[in-house]
Design a protein around this motif. Structure first.
Motif, PDB file in Angstrom:
ATOM      1  N   ILE A  33       0.843  -1.192   0.000  1.00 56.00           N
ATOM      2  CA  ILE A  33       0.000   0.000   0.000  1.00 56.00           C
ATOM      3  C   ILE A  33       0.883   1.249   0.000  1.00 56.00           C
ATOM      4  O   ILE A  33       0.660   2.206  -0.765  1.00 56.00           O
ATOM      5  CB  ILE A  33      -0.939   0.011   1.227  1.00 56.00           C
ATOM      6  N   ARG A  34       1.892   1.235   0.856  1.00 55.75           N
ATOM      7  CA  ARG A  34       2.772   2.407   0.974  1.00 55.75           C
ATOM      8  C   ARG A  34       3.537   2.659  -0.318  1.00 55.75           C
ATOM      9  O   ARG A  34       3.752   3.809  -0.715  1.00 55.75           O
ATOM     10  CB  ARG A  34       3.742   2.209   2.138  1.00 55.75           C
ATOM     11  N   ASP A  46       2.558   1.700  -3.261  1.00 57.34           N
ATOM     12  CA  ASP A  46       1.621   1.740  -4.392  1.00 57.34           C
ATOM     13  C   ASP A  46       1.929   0.634  -5.404  1.00 57.34           C
ATOM     14  O   ASP A  46       1.990   0.862  -6.617  1.00 57.34           O
ATOM     15  CB  ASP A  46       1.672   3.104  -5.079  1.00 57.34           C
ATOM     16  N   MET A  55       0.226  -2.607  -5.268  1.00 58.69           N
ATOM     17  CA  MET A  55      -0.739  -3.644  -4.909  1.00 58.69           C
ATOM     18  C   MET A  55      -0.878  -4.717  -5.988  1.00 58.69           C
ATOM     19  O   MET A  55      -1.199  -5.872  -5.692  1.00 58.69           O
ATOM     20  CB  MET A  55      -2.100  -3.022  -4.610  1.00 58.69           C
ATOM     21  N   THR A  94      -7.356  -4.597   4.652  1.00 59.99           N
ATOM     22  CA  THR A  94      -6.618  -5.842   4.860  1.00 59.99           C
ATOM     23  C   THR A  94      -7.527  -7.051   4.688  1.00 59.99           C
ATOM     24  O   THR A  94      -7.205  -7.987   3.947  1.00 59.99           O
ATOM     25  CB  THR A  94      -5.982  -5.874   6.266  1.00 59.99           C
ATOM     26  N   GLU A 115      -8.719  -7.426   1.069  1.00 63.79           N
ATOM     27  CA  GLU A 115      -7.737  -8.035   0.168  1.00 63.79           C
ATOM     28  C   GLU A 115      -7.652  -9.546   0.392  1.00 63.79           C
ATOM     29  O   GLU A 115      -7.584 -10.321  -0.559  1.00 63.79           O
ATOM     30  CB  GLU A 115      -6.360  -7.397   0.380  1.00 63.79           C
TER      31      GLU A 115
END
Length: 452
Positions: free
Chosen positions: A194-195, A197, A199, A228, A231
């Motif tokens: 996520i951090r 980018d 995914m 979370t 996903e």
């Protein structure tokens, strides 16, 4: 199968298991397979010789499941040719069965521990169904129990079984895409992607697996990080829809995973849920006998049995005790581990362990058993043989051997001067009853928790 068909079939298995003896359920039910439901008719693949049993014993189960899930009367049609069963099923999941991962996928690091195999897993009454289910999954991943959900306390072998499944499959299929990961690490990877980018990388990694092995799934329920569980839900669906195997472990049942989305809990119950409980005395002896092969010391049988009597909560305590003993033995330069040496080596561990059992007096066991079954300690020690007193007496003898390191003659003496053979008979009888009666097993676990 559709989602409702899967729920319907799971309900049939659940009802059958609750009504049949375990051996009967295993022989007549486990190999059966729901192919599809068409025009309110369940098409079930079955060994021809088992049809009569299903007709006589399981039609009410099918009716009950039909009304519960579909609110309709579901009749049944049996087919006996396995190849025909595959052909019947093919239209339902053609895309799933023919699914192949993209050819450009990056290699996957399995993170399996090669030392954990089925060969070195010690099987006992407390874990035999988990072992059997794990072997079945390894033999036919994605088709037998999907997902397989194994739950139990720490140090009982859940991680060992997860790795054993993966290692077994890799032996036959070295190119299989298998991933072992803890739920905590899955969450951490999610946060990193996520951090950054990235995914799409995470999705490619987890959604193109052949087998996903998730340890300690309860950690997912503790996290409230947005996305979370979403996903993981999507990953689960993708794998399950393509008949890829999912195996989960937890310290509790799916229904007790607080803060986990209900749709995930529902999916965790689609397959098979099995429990592992703490090892009994004989299993602890077998575990120790196997583990001492890793050490260059002589362990007499009385030392092994002494150690088996000290820790009853999990395998890790036993392994830790052997490491303590090894340290002391190396320091003192001795080859043979006597009971005295073992007692000296594990003294600190016993004092620190909340599960130590040597300080439990037999009188305390008799008292707690008596309170549970509504009989007095005096009656337990006496010769009266009414059904309730006999059961309480035998349970108390069973627990005295399980939870203390007292010898059989010593235990017999505490039960009104009975012979050691009487204690052994009671122990074996209760042990056999536990393997067939989940109600009694739960009663005994309840008493043990009161004693500790």
């Amino acid at each position: 199968m559709t989602e409702n068909e899967q729920i319907f079939w799971n309900r049939i298995l659940e009802l059958a298991k609750s009504q049949l003896k375990q051996a009967t359920y295993e022989f007549f039910v486990l190999d059966a397979k729901l192919i599809k439901i068409e025009n309110q008719v369940a098409i079930i693949y079955l060994d021809r010789m088992k049809e009569l049993f299903w007709e006589k014993n399981l039609k009410p189960v099918i009716l009950t499941a039909g009304f519960e899930i579909f609110n309709a009367e579901i009749s049944v049609e049996y087919i006996y040719d396995e190849q025909a069963a595959i052909q019947e099923e093919q239209p339902v999941s053609e895309q799933s069965r023919n699914y192949t991962a993209p050819a450009t996928l990056a290699p996957i690091q399995s993170d399996l521990n090669p030392k954990y195999t089925f060969d070195n897993f010690i099987q006992g009454d407390e874990n035999r169904w988990a072992v059997a289910a794990s072997i079945a999954v390894a033999n036919t991943p994605g088709t037998t129990y999907n997902p397989l959900f194994i739950w139990g306390g720490p140090g009982l072998g859940k991680t060992h079984l997860l790795n054993a499944i993966g290692n077994s499959v890799l032996q036959d299929k070295p190119n299989a895409r298998i991933k072992y990961i803890t739920a905590e690490n899955f969450i951490n990877e999610f946060v990193v992607h996520i951090r950054l980018d990235t995914m799409d990388e995470l999705k490619e990694k987890f959604r193109n697996l052949d087998i996903l092995l998730i340890d300690d799934i309860q950690s997912l329920a503790k996290k409230t990080l947005s996305g979370t569980q979403e996903e993981f839900f999507n990953t689960f669906n993708t794998l399950h829809n393509h008949n890829k195997q999912i195996v989960l472990t937890s310290d509790r049942t799916p229904d007790h995973l607080n803060d986990l989305e209900q749709r995930l809990v529902t999916r965790f119950k689609w397959g098979l849920t099995v429990n592992i409980t703490p090892p009994d005395f004989e299993t602890r002896v077998a575990i120790l006998t196997n583990k001492i092969q890793e050490y260059n010391f002589i362990f007499p049988q009385d030392t092994i049995e002494y150690l088996a009597g000290q820790f009853d909560s999990n395998v890790r305590d036993l392994e830790g005790a052997l490491k303590d003993i090894s340290l002391v033995a190396n320091f003192k330069q001795i080859d043979t581990i006597t009971v005295d040496i073992a007692a000296e080596a594990i003294r600190a561990r016993k004092q620190d362990s909340p599960n130590r059992i040597t300080v439990i007096p037999i009188e305390e066991i008799q008292s707690q058993v008596g309170k549970f079954y509504g009989v007095t300690v005096k009656e337990i020690k006496a010769t009266k043989r009414t059904q309730d007193i006999v059961l309480a007496r035998q349970v108390a003898m069973f627990l005295a051997r399980e939870m203390t390191d007292n010898s059989l003659p010593k235990i017999g003496k505490e039960f009104g001067g009975r012979d050691h053979s009487t204690v052994l008979h009671a122990y074996n009888k209760i042990k056999n009853m536990i393997s067939q009666d989940d109600g009694l097993r739960i009663e005994i676990e309840t008493i043990k928790n009161k004693i500790k």
